[in-house]
Design a protein around this motif. Structure first.
Motif, PDB file in Angstrom:
ATOM      1  N   HIS A  64      26.141   5.627 -18.565  1.00 24.65           N
ATOM      2  CA  HIS A  64      25.630   5.524 -19.933  1.00 24.65           C
ATOM      3  C   HIS A  64      25.856   6.794 -20.755  1.00 24.65           C
ATOM      4  O   HIS A  64      26.139   6.740 -21.942  1.00 24.65           O
ATOM      5  CB  HIS A  64      24.131   5.206 -19.908  1.00 24.65           C
ATOM      6  CG  HIS A  64      23.841   3.768 -19.608  1.00 24.65           C
ATOM      7  ND1 HIS A  64      24.183   3.180 -18.413  1.00 24.65           N
ATOM      8  CD2 HIS A  64      23.257   2.795 -20.349  1.00 24.65           C
ATOM      9  CE1 HIS A  64      23.812   1.908 -18.450  1.00 24.65           C
ATOM     10  NE2 HIS A  64      23.246   1.650 -19.609  1.00 24.65           N
ATOM     11  N   HIS A 111      28.401  -2.335 -13.994  1.00 25.17           N
ATOM     12  CA  HIS A 111      28.661  -3.771 -13.812  1.00 25.17           C
ATOM     13  C   HIS A 111      30.145  -4.081 -13.680  1.00 25.17           C
ATOM     14  O   HIS A 111      30.535  -5.205 -13.406  1.00 25.17           O
ATOM     15  CB  HIS A 111      28.058  -4.576 -14.963  1.00 25.17           C
ATOM     16  CG  HIS A 111      26.635  -4.232 -15.192  1.00 25.17           C
ATOM     17  ND1 HIS A 111      25.708  -4.268 -14.173  1.00 25.17           N
ATOM     18  CD2 HIS A 111      25.965  -3.790 -16.283  1.00 25.17           C
ATOM     19  CE1 HIS A 111      24.541  -3.872 -14.645  1.00 25.17           C
ATOM     20  NE2 HIS A 111      24.667  -3.565 -15.917  1.00 25.17           N
ATOM     21  N   ASP A 130      19.083  -2.306 -15.413  1.00 20.40           N
ATOM     22  CA  ASP A 130      19.923  -2.497 -16.585  1.00 20.40           C
ATOM     23  C   ASP A 130      20.036  -3.992 -16.841  1.00 20.40           C
ATOM     24  O   ASP A 130      20.353  -4.756 -15.940  1.00 20.40           O
ATOM     25  CB  ASP A 130      21.316  -1.924 -16.312  1.00 20.40           C
ATOM     26  CG  ASP A 130      22.145  -1.929 -17.569  1.00 20.40           C
ATOM     27  OD1 ASP A 130      22.234  -0.871 -18.204  1.00 20.40           O
ATOM     28  OD2 ASP A 130      22.677  -2.993 -17.924  1.00 20.40           O
ATOM     29  N   HIS A 132      22.130  -5.907 -18.254  1.00 20.48           N
ATOM     30  CA  HIS A 132      23.391  -6.633 -18.132  1.00 20.48           C
ATOM     31  C   HIS A 132      23.837  -6.861 -16.695  1.00 20.48           C
ATOM     32  O   HIS A 132      24.977  -7.239 -16.436  1.00 20.48           O
ATOM     33  CB  HIS A 132      24.472  -5.975 -18.991  1.00 20.48           C
ATOM     34  CG  HIS A 132      24.172  -6.185 -20.440  1.00 20.48           C
ATOM     35  ND1 HIS A 132      23.493  -5.255 -21.179  1.00 20.48           N
ATOM     36  CD2 HIS A 132      24.348  -7.260 -21.243  1.00 20.48           C
ATOM     37  CE1 HIS A 132      23.294  -5.740 -22.401  1.00 20.48           C
ATOM     38  NE2 HIS A 132      23.799  -6.948 -22.462  1.00 20.48           N
ATOM     39  N   SER A 347      33.066  -1.772 -22.921  1.00 19.56           N
ATOM     40  CA  SER A 347      31.743  -2.234 -22.472  1.00 19.56           C
ATOM     41  C   SER A 347      31.832  -3.148 -21.258  1.00 19.56           C
ATOM     42  O   SER A 347      32.913  -3.606 -20.888  1.00 19.56           O
ATOM     43  CB  SER A 347      30.964  -2.954 -23.580  1.00 19.56           C
ATOM     44  OG  SER A 347      31.271  -4.330 -23.599  1.00 19.56           O
ATOM     45  N   CYS A 348      30.676  -3.406 -20.664  1.00 19.29           N
ATOM     46  CA  CYS A 348      30.645  -4.280 -19.489  1.00 19.29           C
ATOM     47  C   CYS A 348      30.899  -5.731 -19.859  1.00 19.29           C
ATOM     48  O   CYS A 348      31.093  -6.564 -18.991  1.00 19.29           O
ATOM     49  CB  CYS A 348      29.326  -4.126 -18.734  1.00 19.29           C
ATOM     50  SG  CYS A 348      27.876  -4.505 -19.723  1.00 19.29           S
ATOM     51  N   CYS A 408      30.156   3.744 -20.709  1.00 18.25           N
ATOM     52  CA  CYS A 408      29.541   2.792 -21.643  1.00 18.25           C
ATOM     53  C   CYS A 408      29.920   3.120 -23.083  1.00 18.25           C
ATOM     54  O   CYS A 408      30.056   2.236 -23.920  1.00 18.25           O
ATOM     55  CB  CYS A 408      28.029   2.828 -21.513  1.00 18.25           C
ATOM     56  SG  CYS A 408      27.447   2.228 -19.921  1.00 18.25           S
ATOM     57  N   CYS A 411      29.273   1.413 -26.775  1.00 19.15           N
ATOM     58  CA  CYS A 411      28.457   0.209 -26.625  1.00 19.15           C
ATOM     59  C   CYS A 411      27.021   0.537 -27.004  1.00 19.15           C
ATOM     60  O   CYS A 411      26.336  -0.274 -27.611  1.00 19.15           O
ATOM     61  CB  CYS A 411      28.521  -0.323 -25.198  1.00 19.15           C
ATOM     62  SG  CYS A 411      27.384  -1.682 -24.923  1.00 19.15           S
ATOM     63  N   LEU A 412      26.566   1.733 -26.628  1.00 20.31           N
ATOM     64  CA  LEU A 412      25.208   2.113 -27.011  1.00 20.31           C
ATOM     65  C   LEU A 412      25.107   3.520 -27.570  1.00 20.31           C
ATOM     66  O   LEU A 412      24.018   3.946 -27.953  1.00 20.31           O
ATOM     67  CB  LEU A 412      24.217   1.920 -25.836  1.00 20.31           C
ATOM     68  CG  LEU A 412      23.945   3.078 -24.879  1.00 20.31           C
ATOM     69  CD1 LEU A 412      22.727   2.797 -24.057  1.00 20.31           C
ATOM     70  CD2 LEU A 412      25.131   3.372 -24.048  1.00 20.31           C
ATOM     71  N   ASN A 430      28.032  -6.090 -26.590  1.00 22.09           N
ATOM     72  CA  ASN A 430      27.147  -7.253 -26.520  1.00 22.09           C
ATOM     73  C   ASN A 430      25.917  -7.181 -27.416  1.00 22.09           C
ATOM     74  O   ASN A 430      25.140  -8.118 -27.474  1.00 22.09           O
ATOM     75  CB  ASN A 430      26.700  -7.442 -25.073  1.00 22.09           C
ATOM     76  CG  ASN A 430      26.276  -6.123 -24.453  1.00 22.09           C
ATOM     77  OD1 ASN A 430      25.553  -5.353 -25.068  1.00 22.09           O
ATOM     78  ND2 ASN A 430      26.730  -5.858 -23.250  1.00 22.09           N
ATOM     79  N   ARG A 436      22.208   0.508 -32.759  1.00 29.52           N
ATOM     80  CA  ARG A 436      22.712   0.424 -31.389  1.00 29.52           C
ATOM     81  C   ARG A 436      23.913   1.351 -31.153  1.00 29.52           C
ATOM     82  O   ARG A 436      23.993   2.061 -30.168  1.00 29.52           O
ATOM     83  CB  ARG A 436      23.112  -1.027 -31.090  1.00 29.52           C
ATOM     84  CG  ARG A 436      23.864  -1.236 -29.788  1.00 29.52           C
ATOM     85  CD  ARG A 436      22.948  -1.187 -28.591  1.00 29.52           C
ATOM     86  NE  ARG A 436      23.672  -1.474 -27.354  1.00 29.52           N
ATOM     87  CZ  ARG A 436      23.094  -1.554 -26.170  1.00 29.52           C
ATOM     88  NH1 ARG A 436      21.802  -1.380 -26.043  1.00 29.52           N
ATOM     89  NH2 ARG A 436      23.800  -1.794 -25.103  1.00 29.52           N
TER      90      ARG A 436
HETATM   91  S1  SF4 Z   1      25.622  -3.091 -22.129  1.00 27.50           S
HETATM   92 FE1  SF4 Z   1      26.746  -1.278 -22.737  1.00 27.50          FE
HETATM   93  S2  SF4 Z   1      25.367   0.355 -22.189  1.00 27.50           S
HETATM   94 FE2  SF4 Z   1      24.658  -1.414 -21.054  1.00 27.50          FE
HETATM   95  S3  SF4 Z   1      25.727  -1.289 -19.090  1.00 27.50           S
HETATM   96 FE3  SF4 Z   1      26.979  -2.526 -20.452  1.00 27.50          FE
HETATM   97  S4  SF4 Z   1      28.428  -1.082 -21.313  1.00 27.50           S
HETATM   98 FE4  SF4 Z   1      26.761   0.104 -20.483  1.00 27.50          FE
END
Ligand code: SF4
Lengths: 467, 201
Positions: A64, A111, A130, A132, A347-348, A408, A411-412, A430, A436
């Protein structure tokens, strides 16, 4: 015996103990930890003098916080991020947990590396601090996010206190039209059911359109089960699943492999199994979609226009008013007229090799529009290496994309990759929540193909026009 | 864990739906390695401007709600991430009870692990409590977990549902891990069985 769903079967196979009121102790096969949600859990263990029951059932990876520029190998500059990553390293060492550190080519988003390392297998229970974690459900594993107290509970006991969720079936039958991908399926479902539509349920995704998807596509679908409010998403494993797992570092080998596959083949819902909720979607009707607001349920076909608050009822009208103001949009504006400043691919949800191939396909013979910031953040070091080997990385860089290290990232926006206030982003991630991707940043969620199309024109764009 | 007994206090109205964990505690505050100290940053982006000055319109900045112990809010509260920083921040601020028409699943569970009582009620009852909360500091709401009732400032009693096990743990302030470790024999037996049935694991 009464017919069971896939969820029922995995649940039953992991039940350690059940109280009269249904509170259950569920065994956890695999645990993943990252730097943000684990330090307090390890601290709790230390304070109570408790060991980790099965360090070999847990892996750790920082994702992250890590910067995505190559200089990160020399140390993370942001002090708090550095402390968190160091705490993870220290905890992994002290408790004997395998870690994929920042300088390891296998490092990446938790992930992404679970499946990549063969750590994720059908029929397992998998948890991570987490939300996800639902991603791993693509393998027919019961996988969900947990809080830090539960991380500590799993570390200490290898079990989790749970009550059983309800069964929900989302069936997508038929053939996807050209230009429509797994991301469009999952966003369309959330647009249909709302962000609370799956609350209290585990979703099983089924139907020919789901079976047709690659493992990467299935992961994209399950990844966003949580945005639909569900505890987890599941897809029954099949030959594609077994092929994906086979030969990976943590996959069973030899006779164990044969025994595992035999068992995995039993992991499908029985005919006549009961679902508390059923949603059916015709794949042929799904179109490329984007989000316009600040909730993942704010989904519309790219051919649509920005809605007005009056189009909604109750609290949603207020939410829409607030969203339009935050997003700087006017009701009635065509979605395809919305101009963007940034493109984020990663991102995941969409940071796997197939996603990057898709971007490369759309970019064939085209360039990122001048002045646009366009970044690609591969989901893992191995995805990055593979894209380089396939020549995709070079092509995308020539087309004007930044080519980053894994994590990550935007994504965040916990690392330096963030939107500035008012900046608008076409993103393959996502979540489009307020702030965000950066303070006052504006996010439109979409598929990698759609994000690539937006990179070319500088506006939200129907990728079908480029095919 | 801290016990949850009776609570009588000021309720802050936050009539918004889909309040997500990024709103409750933005990610720049997740870089801590401790559980405490997050209360000042609860609802940070709504509560302060970019320079850190308080936004006087935000409910928790209004004098009558600064010590609120109860939050009355909209549908699907706590959606988004599994981060426990959200309940940590709420608790650290001093809120011990949240009343809403519905909660996101993981957030709901995380509350119990931190001595916070989330209560889901039908929309019309939440609306009634929201009105009560809007009266400010003179309106004190009473929450009785043992009896499973909420009493409004006007003396109206609203019953609520809660899982018996979760209620027990909150009332007694029980530590989940300690309880599970007492079931060690069952875990050992399960592991032996699983090793025989699924040796590849
Ligand atoms: S949603 Fe974004 S921040 Fe959360 S695990 Fe997936 S890539 Fe990382």
């Amino acid at each position: 015996m009464s017919p069971k769903t896939l969820y029922d079967k995995i649940w039953d196979a992991h039940l350690v103990h059940e109280d009269a009121d249904g509170t259950s102790l569920l065994y956890i096969d695999r645990h993943l930890v990252h730097e943000v949600t684990s330090p307090q859990a390890f601290e709790g263990l230390r304070l109570a003098g408790r060991p980790v029951r099965h360090p070999e059932k847990t892996i750790a990876v920082p994702d992250h916080n890590v910067p995505t520029d190559p200089t990160r190998i020399q140390g993370i500059r942001d002090e708090q991020s550095r402390i968190q990553v160091e705490a993870l390293r220290e905890n992994a060492r002290e408790f004997g947990i395998e870690m994929y550190d920042v300088d390891d080519v296998r490092q990446g988003i938790v992930h992404i590396i679970g499946p990549e390392q063969g750590w994720t297998q059908p029929g397992m229970t998998i948890v991570c601090g987490d939300s996800h974690t639902a991603t791993h459900g693509a393998f027919g594993a019961l996988a969900h996010g947990i809080g830090t107290s539960e991380v500590e509970h799993v570390l200490a006991t290898q079990t989790l206190i749970q009550s059983k969720s309800k069964n929900m079936l989302v069936k997508v039958e038929g053939k996807l039209p050209p230009g429509v991908t797994a991301k469009d399926i999952t966003l369309t479902i959330i647009g249909r059911t709302g962000t609370a539509g799956g609350t209290g349920h585990v979703i099983e995704y089924a139907g020919s359109a789901i079976r047709e998807l690659s493992m990467e596509g299935r992961m994209t679908v399950c990844n966003m089960a949580i945005e639909g409010g569900a505890r987890a998403g599941l897809i029954a494993p099949d030959e594609k699943t077994f092929d994906y797992v086979k030969g990976r570092p943590h996959a069973p080998k030899g006779a164990a492999w044969e025994a595992a596959v035999d068992y995995w083949k039993s992991l499908r819902s029985d005919a006549g199994a009961h679902y508390d909720k059923v949603i059916e979607i015709d794949a042929a009707e799904i179109t490329p979609v984007v989000t316009w607001g600040t909730s993942p349920e704010d989904v519309l076909p790219i051919t649509g226009t920005v809605p007005a608050p009056e189009d909604f009822e109750g609290g949603k009208a207020d939410a829409a008013r607030r969203a339009l103001e935050y997003m700087g949009l006017e009701a009635g504006q065509r979605l395809s007229d919305i101009e963007i400043d940034t493109v984020f691919i990663g991102s995941c949800t969409n940071g796997r090799i197939e996603d990057l191939r898709e971007v490369a396909r759309v970019m064939e013979g085209k360039r990122v529009k001048d002045g646009l910031r366009a970044m690609i953040v591969p989901g893992s070091g191995l995805v990055r290496a593979q894209a380089e080997e396939e020549g995709i990385a070079q092509k995308l860089q020539e087309a004007g994309f930044e080519w980053r290290m894994a994590g990550c990232s935007m994504c965040l926006g916990m690392n330096p990759d963030q939107l500035s206030p008012g900046e608008r982003c076409a993103s393959t991630s996502n979540r489009n929540f307020e702030g965000r991707q950066g303070y006052k940043g504006r996010t439109h969620l979409m598929s990698p193909a759609m994000a690539a199309a937006a990179a070319v024109t500088g506006k939200l764009t129907d990728v079908r026009e480029m095919m | 864990m801290e016990k949850f007994e009776n609570l009588t206090g000021v309720a802050a109205p936050l009539p918004m739906m889909n309040v997500d964990t990024d709103m409750i505690i933005p990610k720049q505050f997740l870089k801590t390695i401790k559980r405490t100290g997050l209360g000042v940053n609860l609802f940070d982006e709504m509560r302060y401007d970019r320079e850190g000055a308080e936004n006087p319109d935000f409910v928790l900045n209004q004098p009558q709600y600064r010590d609120a112990q109860i939050l009355v809010t909209g549908d699907n509260f706590g959606c988004g991430s599994s981060r426990e920083h959200a309940p940590w921040a709420i608790k650290d601020f001093g809120i011990r009870c949240i009343i809403a028409p519905s909660f996101a699943d993981i957030f709901y569970n995380n509350c119990f692990k931190n001595g916070i009582l989330p209560i889901a009620l039908p929309q019309d009852q939440v609306d009634r409590l929201m009105k009560d909360a809007e009266k400010g500091s003179n309106a004190r709401i009473e929450v009785d977990l043992e009896a499973q009732t909420i009493t409004t400032s006007e003396g109206e009693v609203i019953p609520f549902e809660i899982d018996a096990f979760k209620k027990h743990c909150l009332l007694e302030g029980l530590d989940d891990i300690g309880q599970t470790l007492e079931k060690g024999a069952a875990i050992d037996a399960f592991e032996a069985r699983a090793r025989a049935e699924r040796p590849w694991l």
